[in-house]
Design a protein around this motif. Structure first.
Motif, PDB file in Angstrom:
ATOM      1  N   GLY A 138      -0.166   3.244 -14.378  1.00  0.00           N
ATOM      2  CA  GLY A 138      -0.362   3.945 -13.124  1.00  0.00           C
ATOM      3  C   GLY A 138      -0.193   5.440 -13.194  1.00  0.00           C
ATOM      4  O   GLY A 138      -0.097   6.107 -12.152  1.00  0.00           O
ATOM      5  N   GLY A 162      -8.371   0.631  -2.262  1.00  0.00           N
ATOM      6  CA  GLY A 162      -7.348   1.588  -2.642  1.00  0.00           C
ATOM      7  C   GLY A 162      -7.647   3.020  -2.279  1.00  0.00           C
ATOM      8  O   GLY A 162      -6.750   3.863  -2.264  1.00  0.00           O
ATOM      9  N   THR A 197      -1.153   4.019  -7.767  1.00  0.00           N
ATOM     10  CA  THR A 197      -0.993   3.400  -6.461  1.00  0.00           C
ATOM     11  C   THR A 197      -1.234   4.448  -5.381  1.00  0.00           C
ATOM     12  O   THR A 197      -0.460   5.392  -5.229  1.00  0.00           O
ATOM     13  CB  THR A 197       0.411   2.799  -6.307  1.00  0.00           C
ATOM     14  OG1 THR A 197       0.632   1.840  -7.350  1.00  0.00           O
ATOM     15  CG2 THR A 197       0.567   2.112  -4.960  1.00  0.00           C
ATOM     16  N   TYR A 198      -2.317   4.273  -4.622  1.00  0.00           N
ATOM     17  CA  TYR A 198      -2.710   5.272  -3.631  1.00  0.00           C
ATOM     18  C   TYR A 198      -2.023   5.086  -2.283  1.00  0.00           C
ATOM     19  O   TYR A 198      -2.031   5.981  -1.446  1.00  0.00           O
ATOM     20  CB  TYR A 198      -4.231   5.253  -3.444  1.00  0.00           C
ATOM     21  CG  TYR A 198      -4.961   5.819  -4.641  1.00  0.00           C
ATOM     22  CD1 TYR A 198      -5.176   7.184  -4.761  1.00  0.00           C
ATOM     23  CD2 TYR A 198      -5.407   4.995  -5.661  1.00  0.00           C
ATOM     24  CE1 TYR A 198      -5.832   7.715  -5.862  1.00  0.00           C
ATOM     25  CE2 TYR A 198      -6.054   5.511  -6.764  1.00  0.00           C
ATOM     26  CZ  TYR A 198      -6.268   6.875  -6.862  1.00  0.00           C
ATOM     27  OH  TYR A 198      -6.903   7.400  -7.958  1.00  0.00           O
ATOM     28  N   ALA A 201       3.954   1.019  -1.826  1.00  0.00           N
ATOM     29  CA  ALA A 201       4.190  -0.030  -2.811  1.00  0.00           C
ATOM     30  C   ALA A 201       3.923  -1.397  -2.189  1.00  0.00           C
ATOM     31  O   ALA A 201       4.330  -1.660  -1.049  1.00  0.00           O
ATOM     32  CB  ALA A 201       5.617   0.049  -3.333  1.00  0.00           C
ATOM     33  N   SER A 203       0.993  -2.515  -1.313  1.00  0.00           N
ATOM     34  CA  SER A 203      -0.117  -2.462  -0.355  1.00  0.00           C
ATOM     35  C   SER A 203      -1.462  -2.791  -0.976  1.00  0.00           C
ATOM     36  O   SER A 203      -2.489  -2.655  -0.327  1.00  0.00           O
ATOM     37  CB  SER A 203      -0.190  -1.065   0.272  1.00  0.00           C
ATOM     38  OG  SER A 203      -0.407  -0.068  -0.733  1.00  0.00           O
ATOM     39  N   ASN A 204      -1.466  -3.211  -2.252  1.00  0.00           N
ATOM     40  CA  ASN A 204      -2.699  -3.568  -2.944  1.00  0.00           C
ATOM     41  C   ASN A 204      -3.681  -2.402  -2.977  1.00  0.00           C
ATOM     42  O   ASN A 204      -4.868  -2.539  -2.725  1.00  0.00           O
ATOM     43  CB  ASN A 204      -3.364  -4.790  -2.289  1.00  0.00           C
ATOM     44  CG  ASN A 204      -4.440  -5.397  -3.179  1.00  0.00           C
ATOM     45  OD1 ASN A 204      -4.334  -5.371  -4.407  1.00  0.00           O
ATOM     46  ND2 ASN A 204      -5.482  -5.943  -2.574  1.00  0.00           N
ATOM     47  N   THR A 205      -3.157  -1.212  -3.261  1.00  0.00           N
ATOM     48  CA  THR A 205      -3.997  -0.015  -3.286  1.00  0.00           C
ATOM     49  C   THR A 205      -4.059   0.601  -4.682  1.00  0.00           C
ATOM     50  O   THR A 205      -4.351   1.777  -4.829  1.00  0.00           O
ATOM     51  CB  THR A 205      -3.474   1.033  -2.287  1.00  0.00           C
ATOM     52  OG1 THR A 205      -2.103   1.333  -2.584  1.00  0.00           O
ATOM     53  CG2 THR A 205      -3.608   0.536  -0.864  1.00  0.00           C
ATOM     54  N   GLU A 206      -3.770  -0.213  -5.690  1.00  0.00           N
ATOM     55  CA  GLU A 206      -3.913   0.285  -7.061  1.00  0.00           C
ATOM     56  C   GLU A 206      -5.368   0.160  -7.512  1.00  0.00           C
ATOM     57  O   GLU A 206      -6.057  -0.791  -7.166  1.00  0.00           O
ATOM     58  CB  GLU A 206      -3.026  -0.503  -8.032  1.00  0.00           C
ATOM     59  CG  GLU A 206      -1.568  -0.586  -7.649  1.00  0.00           C
ATOM     60  CD  GLU A 206      -1.257  -1.816  -6.823  1.00  0.00           C
ATOM     61  OE1 GLU A 206      -0.068  -2.074  -6.591  1.00  0.00           O
ATOM     62  OE2 GLU A 206      -2.214  -2.508  -6.407  1.00  0.00           O
ATOM     63  N   ASN A 230      -2.114  -0.800 -14.323  1.00  0.00           N
ATOM     64  CA  ASN A 230      -1.125  -1.082 -13.288  1.00  0.00           C
ATOM     65  C   ASN A 230      -1.620  -2.118 -12.282  1.00  0.00           C
ATOM     66  O   ASN A 230      -0.916  -2.450 -11.340  1.00  0.00           O
ATOM     67  CB  ASN A 230      -0.759   0.218 -12.553  1.00  0.00           C
ATOM     68  CG  ASN A 230       0.540   0.100 -11.780  1.00  0.00           C
ATOM     69  OD1 ASN A 230       1.497  -0.509 -12.240  1.00  0.00           O
ATOM     70  ND2 ASN A 230       0.575   0.688 -10.585  1.00  0.00           N
ATOM     71  N   ASP A 231      -2.825  -2.605 -12.474  1.00  0.00           N
ATOM     72  CA  ASP A 231      -3.381  -3.689 -11.666  1.00  0.00           C
ATOM     73  C   ASP A 231      -4.176  -4.569 -12.623  1.00  0.00           C
ATOM     74  O   ASP A 231      -3.707  -4.884 -13.712  1.00  0.00           O
ATOM     75  CB  ASP A 231      -4.220  -3.126 -10.516  1.00  0.00           C
ATOM     76  CG  ASP A 231      -4.524  -4.167  -9.448  1.00  0.00           C
ATOM     77  OD1 ASP A 231      -3.669  -5.035  -9.183  1.00  0.00           O
ATOM     78  OD2 ASP A 231      -5.613  -4.131  -8.873  1.00  0.00           O
ATOM     79  N   ASP A 279       2.747  -8.845 -12.013  1.00  0.00           N
ATOM     80  CA  ASP A 279       2.581  -8.317 -10.668  1.00  0.00           C
ATOM     81  C   ASP A 279       3.212  -9.249  -9.639  1.00  0.00           C
ATOM     82  O   ASP A 279       3.322 -10.466  -9.865  1.00  0.00           O
ATOM     83  CB  ASP A 279       1.081  -8.147 -10.376  1.00  0.00           C
ATOM     84  CG  ASP A 279       0.831  -7.339  -9.127  1.00  0.00           C
ATOM     85  OD1 ASP A 279       1.329  -6.201  -9.045  1.00  0.00           O
ATOM     86  OD2 ASP A 279       0.141  -7.839  -8.236  1.00  0.00           O
TER      87      ASP A 279
END
Length: 540
Positions: A138, A162, A197-198, A201, A203-206, A230-231, A279
């Protein structure tokens, strides 16, 4: 003879865009010794400690005209960089893109292209700009290819997850998808420490290591390694692009994630899991959905994977320095939500669970033989080799597994030559993933019914394009059980679209194409819903 040779070369050029599977006798990603592993030389299994040059050029503006990043320079991404306006970004062999900017990423928008073709001795590397020993999953965003192909919900269009939705984050061809679209070419490329990670934490935005949003078959992916994502390492959202020689190394989440009608071919993959990293959503090697609601959509996820070697995390924990198993490590393959994915001729070893059939729609697809798990090996699973999840739980999954020529063994010992460093389980370099002497992986591969064309399940169809060769136009004799609209596209020997028509099914056999074509070799592609077929024709 010269004329015949020239025609042969034309045919070779014509079909570079229509990849085929390589038939093997062995199962897994690698041929037995003395054939060298295709991962030799260009891959890197200790990227934390790899010394990369300091960036000499920082790219801070979007790319709107054809641009080349040249060998001898090291580039840093100064933010979210979008290649747009139908521009092409070309990256020369040996170039390193080492960004220290949080959230930086390279986005190839619809109509634009990324040509990143390294060599076995000079791969192209996208990596963290942090110093050796200080890199983490990440550290930056990732590489995102956005195309005009099929996407089976939301009207055929979506925005990449994301990132705030804009025209630049959109992918999918909507009501008129082009599954032969071209987003570029990646060859001998490494992508390391991506997945910034946009959002908050959890939030499934990686972003994934390599994200492919509705990429067409013109997009070439070959010899690509994603490490410490990171995803997911590789994720396909719809589209139809073919991929070969992929390495997913120590990603946090899934190694190969297919969604929303992905229909490409993928062959020769290596995945390696690290015991301590998983994850919160559960980490699998394969995770596949048709879509999040299990609905049929406009097309099914029915990509085909073959010849994968997938090394799970459980055995490594028994070795010195191997690490502690994160309890969110789960399955070699999680098949769910109405998927019709196919996995053939592959090795799953040392996962918690082997393959999981999840949900009634997925189990129905398995019964109907539209979902396939065939001629694979499951070895050394800590829990169960094959299991059902969710309702109904009475499905006879063991019979389904056995009837598809799959095999299993209790331990992974003797399967591969040197898949672990037994003196130090934390070391990933110098290992040998070829079949061991006497291994069951040396034989058992099956390609006899592995179709290189994908048609709708149980469709009754026939297609003839005639006369061929023709000095005038080409006609169609097409019969299908579907009444959906039909799209016909003609490509010249360079892959350029020369003609495209959309007609009602009832009118397809009244159409002609090619009257205005110059003499030469063409490929005519017909697509109707999930039915697709290509025919080579010659205009005299």
């Amino acid at each position: 003879m010269k004329k015949i040779y020239s025609l042969s070369m034309l045919l070779l050029v014509t079909f570079t865009g229509f990849a085929q599977f390589t038939t093997t006798t062995y199962r897994g990603a690698f041929a037995p010794a003395p054939t060298a592993m295709w991962t030799d030389t260009w891959t890197e299994f200790d990227p934390q400690n790899k010394v990369y040059p300091t960036p000499t050029v920082t790219v801070s503006a979007n790319i709107t005209t054809n641009t080349t990043w040249t060998a001898g320079n090291t580039y840093a991404l100064g933010g979210q960089i979008y290649v747009k306006n139908n521009a092409t970004l070309t990256i020369e062999p040996g170039v390193v893109i080492a960004s220290i900017t949080p959230g930086a990423g390279l986005f190839i928008t619809k109509g634009a292209k990324l040509i990143a073709e390294g060599t076995v001795s000079s791969p192209i590397v996208f990596t963290s700009g942090n110093s050796a020993g200080n890199r983490n999953r990440g550290d930056w965003g990732g590489v995102i290819l956005l195309g005009k192909g099929s996407y089976n919900i939301n009207g055929g269009v979506n925005n990449i997850e994301g990132i705030a939705p804009t025209a630049d984050t959109e992918f999918g061809g909507g009501a008129t998808p082009d599954d032969n679209d071209n987003s570029g070419s990646l060859k001998y490329v490494r992508i390391e420490f991506a997945g910034f990670t946009y959002g908050a934490a959890g939030s499934n935005t990686e972003i994934n290591g390599l994200t492919m949003g509705a990429c067409g078959k013109g997009t070439k992916i070959d010899y690509v390694q994603v490490s410490y994502a990171n995803d997911d390492s590789f994720e396909w959202f719809g589209g139809a692009n073919d991929c070969f020689h992929l390495v997913a190394f120590n990603g946090l989440d899934d190694d190969f994630d297919t969604d929303n009608g992905f229909s490409g071919k993928v062959q020769f993959c290596l995945a390696i899991k690290e015991p301590s990293a998983a994850d919160t959503s559960d980490s699998n090697c394969f995770e596949t959905d048709n879509n999040s609601t299990s609905a049929a959509g406009t097309s099914f996820t029915r990509g085909i994977f073959s010849n994968c070697t997938l090394v799970g995390p459980t055995y490594r924990t028994t070795l010195p320095n191997g690490g502690t198993l994160n309890n969110r490590h789960r399955r070699g393959a999680h098949l769910r939500r109405n998927t019709q994915l196919q996995i053939w001729n592959s090795i799953f070893m040392d996962f918690v669970d082997g393959v999981v059939l999840d949900g009634a729609t997925t189990q129905t697809n398995a019964t109907n033989n539209t979902l396939k798990f065939k001629s694979n090996i499951i070895a050394g699973t800590a829990a169960t080799k094959v299991v059902v999840a969710a309702s109904p739980t009475t499905y006879d999954v063991a019979t389904w597994f056995a009837n598809n020529n799959n095999t299993s063994q209790a331990s992974s010992a003797g399967l591969l030559t040197t898949p672990y460093n037994t003196a130090d389980g934390s070391i990933y370099t110098g290992l040998d993933y070829r079949p061991a002497t006497g291994s069951i992986a040396l034989t058992g591969a099956d390609f006899t019914t592995l179709s290189n064309d994908k048609f709708a399940a149980n469709a009754e169809f026939s297609l003839k394009v005639y006369p061929n060769p023709s000095s005038d136009s080409f006609k169609f004799d097409y019969v299908s059980s579907s009444n959906e609209k039909v799209k016909v596209t003609a490509y010249d020997i360079t892959g350029k679209t020369v003609k495209s028509i959309d007609v009602d099914y009832s009118e397809i056999n009244e159409q002609t194409i090619g009257n205005d074509f110059t003499p030469g070799v063409y490929v005519i592609a017909l697509k109707q819903g999930d039915i697709s077929k290509t025919v080579r024709v010659i205009k005299k």
